[in-house]
Design a protein around this motif. Structure first.
Motif, PDB file in Angstrom:
ATOM      1  N   MET A   1       0.828  -1.201   0.000  1.00 32.76           N
ATOM      2  CA  MET A   1       0.000   0.000   0.000  1.00 32.76           C
ATOM      3  C   MET A   1       0.864   1.253   0.000  1.00 32.76           C
ATOM      4  O   MET A   1       2.042   1.200   0.316  1.00 32.76           O
ATOM      5  N   SER A   2       0.274   2.362  -0.287  1.00 36.15           N
ATOM      6  CA  SER A   2       0.950   3.648  -0.362  1.00 36.15           C
ATOM      7  C   SER A   2       1.501   4.084   0.985  1.00 36.15           C
ATOM      8  O   SER A   2       1.061   3.631   2.029  1.00 36.15           O
ATOM      9  N   ILE A   4       2.346   7.772   3.134  1.00 31.92           N
ATOM     10  CA  ILE A   4       1.939   9.173   3.186  1.00 31.92           C
ATOM     11  C   ILE A   4       3.028   9.958   3.912  1.00 31.92           C
ATOM     12  O   ILE A   4       3.486   9.546   4.974  1.00 31.92           O
ATOM     13  N   ARG A  56       1.379  11.535  -1.241  1.00 35.24           N
ATOM     14  CA  ARG A  56       1.196  10.077  -1.245  1.00 35.24           C
ATOM     15  C   ARG A  56       2.179   9.501  -2.260  1.00 35.24           C
ATOM     16  O   ARG A  56       2.302  10.025  -3.375  1.00 35.24           O
ATOM     17  N   TYR A  98       3.548   8.041   7.417  1.00 36.49           N
ATOM     18  CA  TYR A  98       2.487   7.077   7.689  1.00 36.49           C
ATOM     19  C   TYR A  98       2.420   6.070   6.556  1.00 36.49           C
ATOM     20  O   TYR A  98       2.802   6.365   5.425  1.00 36.49           O
ATOM     21  N   GLN A  99       1.900   4.921   6.853  1.00 38.01           N
ATOM     22  CA  GLN A  99       1.512   3.985   5.808  1.00 38.01           C
ATOM     23  C   GLN A  99       0.002   3.819   5.893  1.00 38.01           C
ATOM     24  O   GLN A  99      -0.590   4.005   6.954  1.00 38.01           O
ATOM     25  N   VAL A 100      -0.595   3.521   4.774  1.00 38.55           N
ATOM     26  CA  VAL A 100      -2.036   3.341   4.740  1.00 38.55           C
ATOM     27  C   VAL A 100      -2.351   1.977   5.355  1.00 38.55           C
ATOM     28  O   VAL A 100      -1.914   0.943   4.852  1.00 38.55           O
ATOM     29  N   LEU A 102      -5.676   1.180   6.193  1.00 37.27           N
ATOM     30  CA  LEU A 102      -7.011   0.853   5.687  1.00 37.27           C
ATOM     31  C   LEU A 102      -7.456   1.995   4.810  1.00 37.27           C
ATOM     32  O   LEU A 102      -7.207   3.162   5.124  1.00 37.27           O
ATOM     33  N   SER A 103      -8.123   1.692   3.736  1.00 38.81           N
ATOM     34  CA  SER A 103      -8.568   2.733   2.812  1.00 38.81           C
ATOM     35  C   SER A 103      -9.963   2.407   2.306  1.00 38.81           C
ATOM     36  O   SER A 103     -10.326   1.236   2.187  1.00 38.81           O
ATOM     37  N   SER A 104     -10.711   3.449   2.017  1.00 37.75           N
ATOM     38  CA  SER A 104     -12.065   3.298   1.490  1.00 37.75           C
ATOM     39  C   SER A 104     -12.212   4.233   0.301  1.00 37.75           C
ATOM     40  O   SER A 104     -11.712   5.362   0.336  1.00 37.75           O
ATOM     41  N   GLY A 105     -12.879   3.812  -0.734  1.00 39.91           N
ATOM     42  CA  GLY A 105     -13.106   4.664  -1.889  1.00 39.91           C
ATOM     43  C   GLY A 105     -14.105   5.757  -1.580  1.00 39.91           C
ATOM     44  O   GLY A 105     -14.915   5.651  -0.664  1.00 39.91           O
ATOM     45  N   SER A 106     -14.051   6.844  -2.351  1.00 38.22           N
ATOM     46  CA  SER A 106     -15.024   7.920  -2.152  1.00 38.22           C
ATOM     47  C   SER A 106     -16.352   7.542  -2.787  1.00 38.22           C
ATOM     48  O   SER A 106     -16.403   6.786  -3.750  1.00 38.22           O
TER      49      SER A 106
END
Length: 109
Positions: A1-2, A4, A56, A98-100, A102-106
């Motif tokens: 994952m990305s 930040i 990012r 930071y590292q991602v 958890l992520s959620s789409g818009s």
């Protein structure tokens, strides 16, 4: 994952417009950097004096390659020049990483 990277910059109230102007003048300078995924300049709206520069990246290596690049040096040249009011544009900054997790789409409304 990305990953930040957040540059938290303390900005006197009279220098906020100048900070935004300086970032606008170099908008897009990092867009073609390998591994770059996005940028936001966040202006506080709650009385704080800390602006956030949020970027990012694909991974730490991509970020470090950008920091070591001539484009980074050129983009940050003159960053410590005083604002038109004669005072500094910023008085302090620190880099947060930071590292991602958890992520959620818009979602469209």
């Amino acid at each position: 994952m990305s990953i930040i990277k957040i540059n938290a910059i303390t900005v006197p109230p009279e220098a906020g417009d100048e900070l935004a102007k300086r970032f606008a003048a170099r908008a897009g300078a990092v867009d073609d950097q390998d591994g770059f995924e996005g940028f936001e300049l966040l202006q506080p709206t709650d009385g704080r004096d800390t602006w956030l520069v949020v970027t990012r990246w694909r991974d730490e290596e991509a970020f470090q390659a950008w920091v070591a690049s001539p484009a980074f040096a050129h983009g940050h040249q003159g960053a410590d020049a005083p604002a038109p009011h004669g005072g500094p544009v910023s008085t302090h900054s620190e880099l947060w990483s930071y590292q991602v997790a958890l992520s959620s789409g818009s979602r469209a409304s």
